[in-house]
Every structure is written in C-alpha cells, then in structure tokens.
Scaffold this motif. Structure first.
Motif, short mmCIF file in Angstrom:
data_model
loop_
_atom_site.label_atom_id
_atom_site.label_comp_id
_atom_site.label_asym_id
_atom_site.label_seq_id
_atom_site.Cartn_x
_atom_site.Cartn_y
_atom_site.Cartn_z
N HIS A 33 0.84 -1.19 0.00
CA HIS A 33 0.00 0.00 0.00
C HIS A 33 0.88 1.24 0.00
O HIS A 33 1.90 1.27 0.66
CB HIS A 33 -0.92 0.01 1.22
CG HIS A 33 -1.78 -1.21 1.30
ND1 HIS A 33 -2.90 -1.36 0.52
CD2 HIS A 33 -1.67 -2.34 2.02
CE1 HIS A 33 -3.45 -2.53 0.77
NE2 HIS A 33 -2.72 -3.14 1.67
N ARG A 61 -1.59 -1.16 -11.56
CA ARG A 61 -2.99 -0.97 -11.18
C ARG A 61 -3.32 0.50 -10.84
O ARG A 61 -4.49 0.89 -10.80
CB ARG A 61 -3.35 -1.86 -9.99
CG ARG A 61 -2.59 -1.55 -8.73
CD ARG A 61 -2.88 -2.60 -7.63
NE ARG A 61 -1.91 -2.56 -6.57
CZ ARG A 61 -2.07 -1.91 -5.42
NH1 ARG A 61 -3.20 -1.27 -5.19
NH2 ARG A 61 -1.14 -1.92 -4.51
N TYR A 62 -2.30 1.33 -10.64
CA TYR A 62 -2.54 2.72 -10.26
C TYR A 62 -2.81 3.61 -11.45
O TYR A 62 -2.12 3.55 -12.46
CB TYR A 62 -1.34 3.29 -9.50
CG TYR A 62 -1.33 2.86 -8.06
CD1 TYR A 62 -1.99 3.60 -7.10
CD2 TYR A 62 -0.67 1.70 -7.67
CE1 TYR A 62 -2.00 3.20 -5.78
CE2 TYR A 62 -0.67 1.28 -6.36
CZ TYR A 62 -1.34 2.04 -5.42
OH TYR A 62 -1.35 1.63 -4.12
N ARG A 115 -8.74 2.81 -4.21
CA ARG A 115 -9.18 3.01 -5.60
C ARG A 115 -8.01 3.02 -6.59
O ARG A 115 -8.20 3.32 -7.77
CB ARG A 115 -9.96 4.32 -5.72
CG ARG A 115 -11.29 4.26 -4.99
CD ARG A 115 -12.13 5.49 -5.32
NE ARG A 115 -13.45 5.36 -4.77
CZ ARG A 115 -13.87 5.95 -3.65
NH1 ARG A 115 -13.05 6.72 -2.97
NH2 ARG A 115 -15.10 5.78 -3.22
N ASN A 116 -6.78 2.77 -6.08
CA ASN A 116 -5.58 2.72 -6.92
C ASN A 116 -5.39 4.01 -7.70
O ASN A 116 -5.15 4.02 -8.90
CB ASN A 116 -5.65 1.53 -7.89
CG ASN A 116 -5.77 0.22 -7.15
OD1 ASN A 116 -5.05 -0.03 -6.21
ND2 ASN A 116 -6.71 -0.61 -7.58
N TYR A 117 -5.46 5.12 -6.99
CA TYR A 117 -5.41 6.44 -7.62
C TYR A 117 -4.37 7.31 -6.92
O TYR A 117 -4.32 7.38 -5.68
CB TYR A 117 -6.79 7.08 -7.53
CG TYR A 117 -6.86 8.46 -8.11
CD1 TYR A 117 -6.94 8.65 -9.49
CD2 TYR A 117 -6.85 9.58 -7.28
CE1 TYR A 117 -7.01 9.94 -10.03
CE2 TYR A 117 -6.93 10.86 -7.81
CZ TYR A 117 -7.01 11.03 -9.19
OH TYR A 117 -7.07 12.29 -9.71
N ASP A 123 -5.46 4.63 -2.00
CA ASP A 123 -4.93 3.28 -2.23
C ASP A 123 -6.03 2.27 -2.54
O ASP A 123 -5.84 1.36 -3.34
CB ASP A 123 -4.09 2.82 -1.04
CG ASP A 123 -3.10 1.74 -1.40
OD1 ASP A 123 -2.33 1.95 -2.37
OD2 ASP A 123 -3.12 0.69 -0.75
#
Length: 158
Positions: free
Chosen positions: A34, A108-109, A73-75, A71
């Motif tokens: 994370h 994934r981000y 929402r991977n943003y 983290d």
C-alpha cells in the motif's frame, strides 16, 4: 552575462528529513503493498529540475501536501507548482513525475499529474498534455526529450 534561464535565481529550500521506509527500487518487485502520500513523495523528491542543479523538492515544485493517494481506488494525484507562471519546462517536469511513477508503482494505479491551479499561464494545456496517454506516448518517442527526462530522473549521490 545574460542568462537564457526563465527563472535564473530560483528560491532554494531545505530538504525535509527522510523517514525510514521499505526501499523500492525501479524495476524491483514491489516491496510495499500500500502506498501513502509520503511514500509517493519519497519517489519524487529527488527528481532534478531540468534547468537548475536542484531537486524538485528543493525548489518546492513538489511537496508532500500536494500528493493525494487513494490506495483503495488505486489512484494517485500529484499537483506540482512551477517556479514561475511562464515556466517553459512545466510539461517536462510533469513528464518526469509521470514517468517516475510509471516506473515505481504497480500498473494498477491511475496517475493524474496536474499543475497547481493558477500557477502557470497555460495550465489547462499542460494538464491536457500530461494526462493524455497518446500525447505522453508521443513525447516519449522523442529521443531528445527522453534524454532530458532520464537526466532529471538519474540518481544523485549528494
């Protein structure tokens, strides 16, 4: 002597002390599951300014407070502040930030790079350039631009 620099005498600030953390090297397996604001800041703080022998942290182009991480929402959103409102290197700086995060974060981000509102004369155009996949890909096909970005991302040993 006449200088060709847009901001020949930028204000230079002291670097913040680093916190102890799990090291992440570009290309290594991701040692961190994370990511938080400080983790992202640590990846970006040593990027060199394209015009000056200082880091983006030393010029306060990038600050810890200007990084948002969701983290779940991977943003990640990074907002940077050019040293002058007509900075010709704003797009290059944003490209450096984007490329560093592309190399450092899991795929994934979603990364959003922005000029701080009201800090650049062509803010909307710079933001559009930095967040359009096709424009970024085209920029990374320019060998001179890639050399400049790689120079800014090269580690310093000070």
């Amino acid at each position: 002597m006449v200088s060709n620099l847009i901001n020949a005498n930028p204000t230079v600030y002291e670097k913040k002390e680093r916190r102890a953390r799990t090291a992440l090297a570009d290309g290594d397996e991701y040692a961190v599951e994370h990511f938080d604001q400080l983790e992202i800041f640590d990846h970006l703080r040593d990027i060199k300014d394209p015009e000056h022998p200082y880091s983006l942290e030393e010029l306060k182009v990038i600050t810890e407070d200007a990084i948002e991480v969701d983290d779940e929402r991977n943003y990640v959103r990074v907002t940077f502040t050019p040293t002058v409102e007509h900075c010709s290197m704003a797009t290059v700086i944003g490209l450096c930030l984007r490329l560093k995060l592309m190399r450092s974060l899991p795929l994934r981000y979603k990364v959003d790079i922005r000029v701080a509102p009201g800090t650049h004369a062509t803010e909307a155009a710079v933001n559009k350039q930095l967040n359009d996949k096709e424009r970024v890909a085209a920029a990374l096909e320019n060998p001179n631009l890639v050399d400049m970005v790689d120079e800014c991302l090269a580690p310093s040993y000070d």
